[in-house]
Write a protein that holds these residues in place. Structure first.
Motif, PDB file in Angstrom:
ATOM      1  N   THR A 220      23.378 -63.045  31.824  1.00 24.66           N
ATOM      2  CA  THR A 220      23.517 -62.503  33.112  1.00 24.66           C
ATOM      3  C   THR A 220      22.601 -63.040  34.119  1.00 24.66           C
ATOM      4  OG1 THR A 220      22.728 -60.393  32.941  1.00 24.66           O
ATOM      5  CG2 THR A 220      24.774 -60.187  32.044  1.00 24.66           C
ATOM      6  N   HIS A 221      23.131 -62.987  35.587  1.00 23.07           N
ATOM      7  CA  HIS A 221      22.445 -63.407  36.587  1.00 23.07           C
ATOM      8  C   HIS A 221      22.889 -62.670  37.810  1.00 23.07           C
ATOM      9  CE1 HIS A 221      20.889 -66.465  39.285  1.00 23.07           C
ATOM     10  NE2 HIS A 221      19.768 -65.966  39.019  1.00 23.07           N
ATOM     11  N   LEU A 222      21.861 -62.367  38.682  1.00 21.73           N
ATOM     12  CA  LEU A 222      22.371 -61.636  39.933  1.00 21.73           C
ATOM     13  C   LEU A 222      22.413 -63.035  41.084  1.00 21.73           C
ATOM     14  CD1 LEU A 222      22.481 -59.088  41.503  1.00 21.73           C
ATOM     15  CD2 LEU A 222      20.061 -59.363  42.417  1.00 21.73           C
ATOM     16  N   THR A 223      23.441 -63.056  41.551  1.00 22.21           N
ATOM     17  CA  THR A 223      23.713 -64.162  42.689  1.00 22.21           C
ATOM     18  C   THR A 223      24.556 -63.719  43.649  1.00 22.21           C
ATOM     19  OG1 THR A 223      24.676 -66.577  42.653  1.00 22.21           O
ATOM     20  CG2 THR A 223      25.969 -64.825  41.445  1.00 22.21           C
ATOM     21  N   LEU A 224      24.985 -64.773  44.453  1.00 22.30           N
ATOM     22  CA  LEU A 224      25.952 -64.446  45.620  1.00 22.30           C
ATOM     23  C   LEU A 224      25.232 -63.626  46.770  1.00 22.30           C
ATOM     24  CD1 LEU A 224      29.372 -64.516  43.863  1.00 22.30           C
ATOM     25  CD2 LEU A 224      28.525 -66.400  45.384  1.00 22.30           C
ATOM     26  N   LYS A 225      23.998 -63.590  46.916  1.00 27.70           N
ATOM     27  CA  LYS A 225      23.280 -62.716  47.791  1.00 27.70           C
ATOM     28  C   LYS A 225      23.730 -62.871  49.173  1.00 27.70           C
ATOM     29  CE  LYS A 225      18.894 -61.751  45.266  1.00 27.70           C
ATOM     30  NZ  LYS A 225      17.401 -61.758  45.564  1.00 27.70           N
ATOM     31  N   GLU A 226      24.102 -64.014  49.689  1.00 28.56           N
ATOM     32  CA  GLU A 226      24.840 -64.002  51.080  1.00 28.56           C
ATOM     33  C   GLU A 226      25.789 -63.228  51.234  1.00 28.56           C
ATOM     34  OE1 GLU A 226      22.253 -67.696  49.685  1.00 28.56           O
ATOM     35  OE2 GLU A 226      24.009 -66.366  48.693  1.00 28.56           O
ATOM     36  N   LEU A 227      26.626 -63.011  50.143  1.00 27.93           N
ATOM     37  CA  LEU A 227      28.101 -62.063  50.290  1.00 27.93           C
ATOM     38  C   LEU A 227      27.534 -60.643  50.084  1.00 27.93           C
ATOM     39  CD1 LEU A 227      30.314 -64.487  48.554  1.00 27.93           C
ATOM     40  CD2 LEU A 227      29.709 -64.509  51.099  1.00 27.93           C
ATOM     41  N   ALA A 228      27.556 -60.518  48.743  1.00 23.92           N
ATOM     42  CA  ALA A 228      26.957 -59.188  48.399  1.00 23.92           C
ATOM     43  C   ALA A 228      26.508 -59.304  47.133  1.00 23.92           C
ATOM     44  CB  ALA A 228      28.261 -58.168  48.332  1.00 23.92           C
ATOM     45  N   PRO A 229      25.239 -59.202  46.959  1.00 22.63           N
ATOM     46  CA  PRO A 229      24.636 -59.700  45.357  1.00 22.63           C
ATOM     47  C   PRO A 229      25.477 -58.872  44.238  1.00 22.63           C
ATOM     48  CG  PRO A 229      22.863 -58.709  46.973  1.00 22.63           C
ATOM     49  CD  PRO A 229      24.245 -58.437  47.593  1.00 22.63           C
ATOM     50  N   VAL A 230      25.638 -59.740  43.319  1.00 19.51           N
ATOM     51  CA  VAL A 230      26.244 -59.385  42.009  1.00 19.51           C
ATOM     52  C   VAL A 230      26.057 -59.966  40.870  1.00 19.51           C
ATOM     53  CG1 VAL A 230      28.019 -60.937  42.530  1.00 19.51           C
ATOM     54  CG2 VAL A 230      28.741 -59.114  41.092  1.00 19.51           C
ATOM     55  N   ARG A 231      25.660 -59.041  39.719  1.00 14.58           N
ATOM     56  CA  ARG A 231      25.252 -59.733  38.469  1.00 14.58           C
ATOM     57  C   ARG A 231      26.566 -60.272  37.916  1.00 14.58           C
ATOM     58  NH1 ARG A 231      20.873 -59.923  35.942  1.00 14.58           N
ATOM     59  NH2 ARG A 231      19.762 -58.738  37.384  1.00 14.58           N
ATOM     60  N   LEU A 232      26.453 -61.293  37.306  1.00 13.62           N
ATOM     61  CA  LEU A 232      27.654 -62.079  36.705  1.00 13.62           C
ATOM     62  C   LEU A 232      27.184 -62.513  35.127  1.00 13.62           C
ATOM     63  CD1 LEU A 232      29.069 -64.262  39.507  1.00 13.62           C
ATOM     64  CD2 LEU A 232      29.693 -61.805  38.885  1.00 13.62           C
ATOM     65  N   ILE A 233      28.155 -62.434  34.413  1.00 15.26           N
ATOM     66  CA  ILE A 233      28.042 -63.141  32.965  1.00 15.26           C
ATOM     67  C   ILE A 233      28.231 -64.606  33.397  1.00 15.26           C
ATOM     68  CG2 ILE A 233      29.173 -63.733  30.814  1.00 15.26           C
ATOM     69  CD1 ILE A 233      30.062 -60.846  30.819  1.00 15.26           C
ATOM     70  N   LYS A 234      27.233 -65.400  32.616  1.00 11.26           N
ATOM     71  CA  LYS A 234      27.237 -67.127  32.876  1.00 11.26           C
ATOM     72  C   LYS A 234      28.502 -67.583  32.197  1.00 11.26           C
ATOM     73  CE  LYS A 234      22.142 -66.973  33.269  1.00 11.26           C
ATOM     74  NZ  LYS A 234      21.109 -67.405  32.656  1.00 11.26           N
ATOM     75  N   ASN A 235      29.468 -68.043  32.896  1.00 10.05           N
ATOM     76  CA  ASN A 235      30.650 -68.720  32.471  1.00 10.05           C
ATOM     77  C   ASN A 235      30.960 -69.988  33.366  1.00 10.05           C
ATOM     78  OD1 ASN A 235      31.765 -67.369  34.854  1.00 10.05           O
ATOM     79  ND2 ASN A 235      33.349 -66.299  33.881  1.00 10.05           N
ATOM     80  N   THR A 236      32.301 -70.291  33.404  1.00 11.86           N
ATOM     81  CA  THR A 236      32.689 -71.415  34.171  1.00 11.86           C
ATOM     82  C   THR A 236      32.615 -71.239  35.554  1.00 11.86           C
ATOM     83  OG1 THR A 236      34.018 -72.446  32.500  1.00 11.86           O
ATOM     84  CG2 THR A 236      34.508 -73.201  34.786  1.00 11.86           C
ATOM     85  N   PHE A 237      32.873 -70.170  35.997  1.00 10.23           N
ATOM     86  CA  PHE A 237      32.934 -69.546  37.352  1.00 10.23           C
ATOM     87  C   PHE A 237      31.561 -69.738  38.123  1.00 10.23           C
ATOM     88  CE2 PHE A 237      32.314 -66.017  40.607  1.00 10.23           C
ATOM     89  CZ  PHE A 237      32.646 -66.755  41.741  1.00 10.23           C
ATOM     90  N   TYR A 238      30.728 -68.938  37.311  1.00 11.25           N
ATOM     91  CA  TYR A 238      29.270 -68.832  37.606  1.00 11.25           C
ATOM     92  C   TYR A 238      28.410 -70.296  37.582  1.00 11.25           C
ATOM     93  CZ  TYR A 238      24.098 -68.302  36.770  1.00 11.25           C
ATOM     94  OH  TYR A 238      22.659 -68.423  36.889  1.00 11.25           O
TER      95      TYR A 238
END
Length: 313
Positions: A220-238
Motif C-alpha cells: 500500500t502507499h499514501l498518494t494523491l495528496k494534492e486532492l485528498a491523501p489516500v492510502r491505496l493498494i498498488k494495482n494498475t490504477f495506482y
C-alpha cells in the motif's frame, strides 16, 4: 473493560468499527454493535435515501448503540444531517471538515459527537468546537488520511498530552496487542477499519476482501495528496497515478485520472485493477475473512493475553 469510551457510548468494549466508504453498511454496523463494540454506518458513499434505509435496517437489527460517520466533503450534507436527527441516531462521527460547522447542531439535539483528526492542531480545534471525543488517526490508516504523515505511535501520546476529552486511536490497529499498545500510550479506545473490511458482513465486494487478505507488507502507499491523501493498494490504477506524477501531473491531471466513482468501481464493484482500493498498512497482518463477532472476540482475547505477557516483562 469499562472506561471513558465505554461509558460515553454505553458499549461493552472500547472497540469502534471504522466508518469506511463502500464497506460499512447496516449489516456490519449492527454486527459489531451486537458483539459489544460500536458499529458505524459509513455515510460517505450514500445518497440521503440510502442512508435512511441503512439506519432503519440497523435499528431493526440491533438494540445496541451504533453511530453514523459523515465526511463533511460530500454533497447533500444538510439532508444527511437532518435524516440522522429525524431517525434518532444518538452518536455521530464527523470527518474531513471543520468540526465547528455541525457540532453545535448535533449537541443541541442531545447527540454525542466525535471528530476524526490527524494532528494535535486539529485535535485542539475539535475539543474547542465542543466534541465529546476525538479519533486520532495515524499515517498507517487506510482511506483518506492526514497530510502530515504522523504515525499512530507518535500521534496518540502527542494528542493525549494536549487535550482532556477521550481519545480513540486509529491507524494500524487490527489486533488486541495493538489495542493494548495504543491504550498504554493514552488512548481510551480504538477504531478499527481494515480488519473489519475483511469481515463477512462488510458491504465491500468479495474480490476486495480477498485482495486485502492476499497483500503483504509494502503493498500500500499514501498518494494523491494534492486532492485528498489516500492510502491505496498498488494495482494498475495506482501505477497510472505514479506515471501521471512522473509526467509532471497537475491537480487537474489527477482529477481527470481519478474521474467519478473510482472507489466504488474497485471496493464495491470488484474491479481489482482499474478501481481505487483503499486499505491500511495493517492489511499485511490480516489473513482471513471472518464474522465481525469473531473479530471482536479475537481482539478482546488477544488484548487480555497481551496484558498477561506484559506482566512478565
Amino acid at each position: 473493560m469499562q472506561n471513558r469510551i465505554t461509558e460515553l457510548f454505553d458499549i461493552q468494549y472500547p472497540i469502534i468499527q471504522g466508518g469506511m466508504i463502500w464497506a460499512s453498511g447496516w449489516r456490519l454496523a449492527s454486527a459489531v454493535s451486537n458483539a459489544g463494540g460500536l458499529g458505524i454506518i459509513g455515510a460517505g458513499s450514500m445518497y440521503p435515501e440510502v442512508l435512511r434505509e441503512h439506519i432503519l435496517k440497523c435499528q431493526n437489527a440491533t438494540d445496541k448503540p451504533f453511530a453514523v460517520n459523515i465526511p463533511m466533503l460530500y454533497p447533500d450534507l444538510e439532508q444527511l444531517m437532518n435524516i440522522i436527527v429525524e431517525l434518532g441516531v444518538k452518536i455521530v462521527f464527523t470527518s474531513a471538515g471543520n468540526p465547528k460547522t455541525w457540532t453545535s447542531f448535533f449537541k443541541e439535539k442531545g447527540i454525542t459527537v466525535v471528530h476524526v483528526v490527524s494532528s494535535v492542531k486539529f485535535a485542539l480545534k475539535a475539543q474547542e468546537a465542543g466534541v465529546d471525543a476525538i479519533v486520532a488517526e495515524g499515517f498507517e490508516a487506510g482511506g483518506h488520511n492526514g497530510r502530515d504523515e504522523t504515525t499512530t505511535l507518535t500521534l496518540i501520546p502527542s494528542v493525549k498530552e494536549k487535550i482532556s476529552i477521550p481519545v480513540i486511536a486509529a491507524g494500524g490497529i487490527a489486533t488486541g496487542s495493538a489495542m493494548l499498545a495504543v491504550m498504554v500510550l493514552g488512548a481510551d479506545g480504538v477504531q478499527v477499519g481494515s480488519r473489519f473490511v475483511a469481515s463477512t458482513e462488510a458491504s465491500s465486494h468479495q474480490a476486495f476482501k480477498e485482495k486485502v487478505v492476499e497483500i503483504g507488507e509494502g503493498d500500500t502507499h499514501l498518494t494523491l495528496k494534492e486532492l485528498a491523501p489516500v492510502r491505496l493498494i498498488k494495482n494498475t490504477f495506482y501505477e497510472e497515478v505514479q506515471r501521471t506524477y512522473a509526467d509532471g501531473a497537475t491537480k487537474d491531471d489527477l482529477v481527470a485520472l481519478l474521474g467519478r466513482a473510482r472507489a466504488k468501481r474497485g471496493m464495491f464493484e470488484g474491479d481489482m485493477e482499474a478501481g481505487e482500493l483503499e486499505i491500511g498498512q495493517v492489511s499485511s497482518l490480516i489473513h482471513d475473512i471472518k464474522p465481525a463477532k469473531i473479530i471482536v472476540e479475537d481482539m478482546v482475547r488477544e488484548f487480555e493475553a497481551a496484558k498477561e505477557r506484559v506482566r512478565t516483562i
